[in-house]
Design a protein around this motif. Structure first.
Motif, PDB file in Angstrom:
ATOM      1  N   VAL A   4       0.867  -1.177   0.000  1.00  9.13           N
ATOM      2  CA  VAL A   4       0.000   0.000   0.000  1.00  9.13           C
ATOM      3  C   VAL A   4       0.904   1.227   0.000  1.00  9.13           C
ATOM      4  CG1 VAL A   4      -0.239   0.022   2.567  1.00  9.13           C
ATOM      5  CG2 VAL A   4      -1.968   1.141   1.137  1.00  9.13           C
ATOM      6  N   VAL A  11       5.618   4.877   1.278  1.00  9.81           N
ATOM      7  CA  VAL A  11       5.331   3.496   1.680  1.00  9.81           C
ATOM      8  C   VAL A  11       5.027   3.406   3.177  1.00  9.81           C
ATOM      9  CG1 VAL A  11       7.707   2.764   2.156  1.00  9.81           C
ATOM     10  CG2 VAL A  11       6.074   1.136   1.174  1.00  9.81           C
ATOM     11  N   THR A  45      10.771  -5.422   7.916  1.00  6.99           N
ATOM     12  CA  THR A  45       9.320  -5.258   8.084  1.00  6.99           C
ATOM     13  C   THR A  45       8.819  -6.065   9.273  1.00  6.99           C
ATOM     14  OG1 THR A  45       9.057  -4.828   5.742  1.00  6.99           O
ATOM     15  CG2 THR A  45       7.102  -5.614   6.904  1.00  6.99           C
ATOM     16  N   ARG A  47      10.431  -6.680  11.958  1.00  8.57           N
ATOM     17  CA  ARG A  47      10.812  -5.963  13.186  1.00  8.57           C
ATOM     18  C   ARG A  47       9.954  -4.710  13.366  1.00  8.57           C
ATOM     19  NH1 ARG A  47      16.488  -8.097  11.943  1.00  8.57           N
ATOM     20  NH2 ARG A  47      16.646  -6.517  10.328  1.00  8.57           N
ATOM     21  N   GLU A  49       7.031  -3.820  12.004  1.00  8.76           N
ATOM     22  CA  GLU A  49       5.571  -3.988  12.109  1.00  8.76           C
ATOM     23  C   GLU A  49       5.177  -5.027  13.164  1.00  8.76           C
ATOM     24  OE1 GLU A  49       3.249  -2.497   9.800  1.00  8.76           O
ATOM     25  OE2 GLU A  49       4.652  -1.521   8.436  1.00  8.76           O
ATOM     26  N   THR A  79      16.249 -13.040   5.907  1.00  9.05           N
ATOM     27  CA  THR A  79      17.179 -12.297   6.741  1.00  9.05           C
ATOM     28  C   THR A  79      18.615 -12.761   6.515  1.00  9.05           C
ATOM     29  OG1 THR A  79      17.838 -11.831   9.038  1.00  9.05           O
ATOM     30  CG2 THR A  79      16.631 -13.879   8.692  1.00  9.05           C
ATOM     31  N   ALA A  80      19.536 -11.809   6.430  1.00  9.13           N
ATOM     32  CA  ALA A  80      20.961 -12.174   6.336  1.00  9.13           C
ATOM     33  C   ALA A  80      21.534 -12.385   7.732  1.00  9.13           C
ATOM     34  CB  ALA A  80      21.719 -11.064   5.612  1.00  9.13           C
ATOM     35  N   ARG A  81      21.074 -11.595   8.705  1.00  7.11           N
ATOM     36  CA  ARG A  81      21.696 -11.606  10.036  1.00  7.11           C
ATOM     37  C   ARG A  81      21.018 -12.555  11.016  1.00  7.11           C
ATOM     38  NH1 ARG A  81      21.183  -6.527  12.625  1.00  7.11           N
ATOM     39  NH2 ARG A  81      19.429  -5.954  11.309  1.00  7.11           N
ATOM     40  N   VAL A 132      20.275 -13.432   0.953  1.00  6.45           N
ATOM     41  CA  VAL A 132      19.798 -14.688   0.380  1.00  6.45           C
ATOM     42  C   VAL A 132      19.623 -14.503  -1.124  1.00  6.45           C
ATOM     43  CG1 VAL A 132      17.857 -16.295   0.350  1.00  6.45           C
ATOM     44  CG2 VAL A 132      18.631 -15.320   2.524  1.00  6.45           C
ATOM     45  N   GLY A 154       9.480  -5.896   2.805  1.00  5.40           N
ATOM     46  CA  GLY A 154       9.367  -4.488   2.486  1.00  5.40           C
ATOM     47  C   GLY A 154      10.129  -4.081   1.237  1.00  5.40           C
ATOM     48  N   ARG A 156      13.152  -3.116   0.511  1.00  6.74           N
ATOM     49  CA  ARG A 156      14.467  -3.660   0.121  1.00  6.74           C
ATOM     50  C   ARG A 156      14.336  -5.079  -0.409  1.00  6.74           C
ATOM     51  NH1 ARG A 156      18.659  -2.643   4.714  1.00  6.74           N
ATOM     52  NH2 ARG A 156      16.850  -2.134   5.982  1.00  6.74           N
ATOM     53  N   LEU A 157      13.472  -5.872   0.214  1.00  6.42           N
ATOM     54  CA  LEU A 157      13.268  -7.228  -0.308  1.00  6.42           C
ATOM     55  C   LEU A 157      12.631  -7.150  -1.697  1.00  6.42           C
ATOM     56  CD1 LEU A 157      13.412 -10.266   0.004  1.00  6.42           C
ATOM     57  CD2 LEU A 157      11.214 -10.186   1.209  1.00  6.42           C
TER      58      LEU A 157
HETATM   59  N1  LIG Z   1       3.347   0.117   2.697  1.00  5.02           N
HETATM   60  C1  LIG Z   1       3.550  -1.181   2.673  1.00  5.02           C
HETATM   61  O1  LIG Z   1       2.780  -1.929   2.061  1.00  5.02           O
HETATM   62  C2  LIG Z   1       4.751  -1.754   3.378  1.00  5.02           C
HETATM   63  C3  LIG Z   1       5.034  -3.116   3.241  1.00  5.02           C
HETATM   64  C4  LIG Z   1       6.161  -3.625   3.899  1.00  5.02           C
HETATM   65  C5  LIG Z   1       6.974  -2.784   4.654  1.00  5.02           C
HETATM   66  N2  LIG Z   1       6.688  -1.484   4.760  1.00  5.02           N
HETATM   67  C6  LIG Z   1       7.549  -0.590   5.550  1.00  5.02           C
HETATM   68  O2  LIG Z   1       8.859  -0.651   5.037  1.00  5.02           O
HETATM   69  C7  LIG Z   1       9.786  -0.392   6.081  1.00  5.02           C
HETATM   70  C8  LIG Z   1      10.900  -1.434   6.083  1.00  5.02           C
HETATM   71  O3  LIG Z   1      11.633  -1.274   4.900  1.00  5.02           O
HETATM   72  P1  LIG Z   1      12.858  -2.232   4.546  1.00  5.02           P
HETATM   73  O4  LIG Z   1      13.173  -1.979   3.115  1.00  5.02           O
HETATM   74  O5  LIG Z   1      13.903  -2.116   5.566  1.00  5.02           O
HETATM   75  O6  LIG Z   1      12.134  -3.642   4.707  1.00  5.02           O
HETATM   76  P2  LIG Z   1      12.553  -5.143   4.411  1.00  5.02           P
HETATM   77  O7  LIG Z   1      12.906  -5.375   2.985  1.00  5.02           O
HETATM   78  O8  LIG Z   1      11.431  -5.902   5.002  1.00  5.02           O
HETATM   79  O9  LIG Z   1      13.792  -5.337   5.364  1.00  5.02           O
HETATM   80  C9  LIG Z   1      15.126  -5.236   4.994  1.00  5.02           C
HETATM   81  C10 LIG Z   1      15.814  -6.349   5.728  1.00  5.02           C
HETATM   82  O10 LIG Z   1      15.282  -7.589   5.272  1.00  5.02           O
HETATM   83  C11 LIG Z   1      16.312  -8.511   5.098  1.00  5.02           C
HETATM   84  N3  LIG Z   1      16.479  -8.763   3.666  1.00  5.02           N
HETATM   85  C12 LIG Z   1      15.895  -8.136   2.608  1.00  5.02           C
HETATM   86  N4  LIG Z   1      16.289  -8.714   1.463  1.00  5.02           N
HETATM   87  C13 LIG Z   1      17.116  -9.718   1.802  1.00  5.02           C
HETATM   88  C14 LIG Z   1      17.840 -10.699   1.100  1.00  5.02           C
HETATM   89  N5  LIG Z   1      17.775 -10.781  -0.227  1.00  5.02           N
HETATM   90  N6  LIG Z   1      18.597 -11.566   1.798  1.00  5.02           N
HETATM   91  C15 LIG Z   1      18.661 -11.524   3.136  1.00  5.02           C
HETATM   92  N7  LIG Z   1      18.010 -10.637   3.873  1.00  5.02           N
HETATM   93  C16 LIG Z   1      17.235  -9.748   3.220  1.00  5.02           C
HETATM   94  C17 LIG Z   1      17.551  -7.909   5.726  1.00  5.02           C
HETATM   95  O11 LIG Z   1      17.416  -8.270   7.098  1.00  5.02           O
HETATM   96  P3  LIG Z   1      18.601  -8.463   8.151  1.00  5.02           P
HETATM   97  O12 LIG Z   1      18.974  -7.059   8.510  1.00  5.02           O
HETATM   98  O13 LIG Z   1      17.942  -9.187   9.279  1.00  5.02           O
HETATM   99  O14 LIG Z   1      19.683  -9.237   7.519  1.00  5.02           O
HETATM  100  C18 LIG Z   1      17.321  -6.426   5.513  1.00  5.02           C
HETATM  101  O15 LIG Z   1      18.020  -5.627   6.442  1.00  5.02           O
HETATM  102  C19 LIG Z   1       9.015  -0.399   7.380  1.00  5.02           C
HETATM  103  O16 LIG Z   1       8.849   0.926   7.795  1.00  5.02           O
HETATM  104  C20 LIG Z   1       7.679  -1.002   6.987  1.00  5.02           C
HETATM  105  O17 LIG Z   1       6.653  -0.487   7.773  1.00  5.02           O
HETATM  106  C21 LIG Z   1       5.586  -0.933   4.136  1.00  5.02           C
END
Ligand SMILES: NC(=O)c1ccc[n+]([C@@H]2O[C@H](COP(=O)([O-])OP(=O)(O)OC[C@H]3O[C@@H](n4cnc5c(N)ncnc54)[C@H](OP(=O)(O)O)[C@@H]3O)[C@@H](O)[C@H]2O)c1
Length: 227
Positions: A4, A11, A45, A47, A49, A79-81, A132, A154, A156-157
């Motif tokens: 959304v 976001v 996400t 963590r 949410e 998660t990588a960590r 991953v 989220g 980044r994924l």
């Molecule tokens: N509006 C919406 O629909 C929506 C949906 C989802 C999230 N969000 C918001 O987005 C924000 C979070 O953003 P974000 O980009 O940080 O979220 P994210 O992609 O959920 O989290 C990034 C973390 O996910 C892990 N990760 C992502 N890709 C990876 C991969 N290929 N391999 C291993 N680990 C991977 C890593 O975790 P580790 O650090 O543990 O290694 C990385 O630090 C929050 O504020 C959330 O509320 C909004």
């Protein structure tokens, strides 16, 4: 992929997505979950949410059983960590054990903690940036018979899966608000400038719906003409 965003592309509002989500968006969010074999979410996400397991109504559980699906789709955390709180809702408030998809490079003690908390820890292949690898993530899920893969972000994924060309379908709800501010967008990656042009994926609009509250629901699918 399901997201959304505000009209101006934010976001989050106030640091999380909840303030962007209307009752009709929540309804759609729930329906997508009912259809999924697994819900894939980045650790950031989880963590932010404070994710618990998916809640599925009895009626939907019956539909899932008739379709040969488990009663509840597990949450698969990428998660990588492997640094997740073992006392969090992810482990404490769930029917299906969460899958923790990480790599052999994640700290052994962290993985042991998550196993002890009830997580099913999967070591997939590492990708180029120590995360991953996307193909290895998909293969690990498919080996468990999980083929209808819903990802809830989220950003980044999403960016990572987009770069790996693994996103077929995007459900994007547009909330009827403008936010400005510094919130991020739905997909991000480290690639900048000309690299983004190479990552560009052409999508085709498959559906639009609008809710009484002004939320617009769009569904975009990979354009078969460009693969
Ligand atoms: N509006 C919406 O629909 C929506 C949906 C989802 C999230 N969000 C918001 O987005 C924000 C979070 O953003 P974000 O980009 O940080 O979220 P994210 O992609 O959920 O989290 C990034 C973390 O996910 C892990 N990760 C992502 N890709 C990876 C991969 N290929 N391999 C291993 N680990 C991977 C890593 O975790 P580790 O650090 O543990 O290694 C990385 O630090 C929050 O504020 C959330 O509320 C909004």
């Amino acid at each position: 992929m399901n997201f959304v965003a505000s009209i101006d592309g934010a976001v989050t509002s106030g640091g999380a997505s909840g303030a962007l989500s209307s009752e009709t968006d929540k309804h759609l969010f729930g329906l997508l979950r009912e259809l999924a074999d697994v819900i894939v979410v980045g650790a950031g996400t989880i963590r932010t949410e404070n994710y618990g397991g998916a809640v599925i109504t009895r009626e939907a559980q019956r539909r899932r059983a008739a379709a040969g699906q488990s009663s509840h789709p597990p949450i698969a955390v990428v998660t990588a960590r492997a640094d997740l709180d073992p006392d969090s809702r992810l482990f404490a408030e769930t029917t299906a054990a969460p899958l923790i998809v990480t790599t052999a490079n994640a700290p052994t003690a962290a993985k042991a903690t998550l196993r002890a908390a009830g997580g099913d820890v999967i070591e997939a292949e590492p990708g180029s940036s120590d995360g991953v690898d996307g193909d290895s993530l998909m293969a690990a899920l498919q080996r468990r018979g999980l083929r209808r893969i819903l990802c809830e972000g989220g950003p980044r994924l999403f960016g990572h899966l987009l770069a790996a060309n693994l996103v077929d379908d995007l459900c994007l709800s547009i909330a009827p608000v403008l936010t400005a501010g510094t919130a991020g967008r739905i997909a991000v990656s480290d690639a900048a400038g000309s690299a983004n042009a190479a990552q560009q994926r052409k999508m085709r609009l498959a559906h639009t719906l609008s809710g009484d509250d002004g939320t617009v629901f769009t569904r975009w699918v990979r354009d078969p003409a460009v693969g």
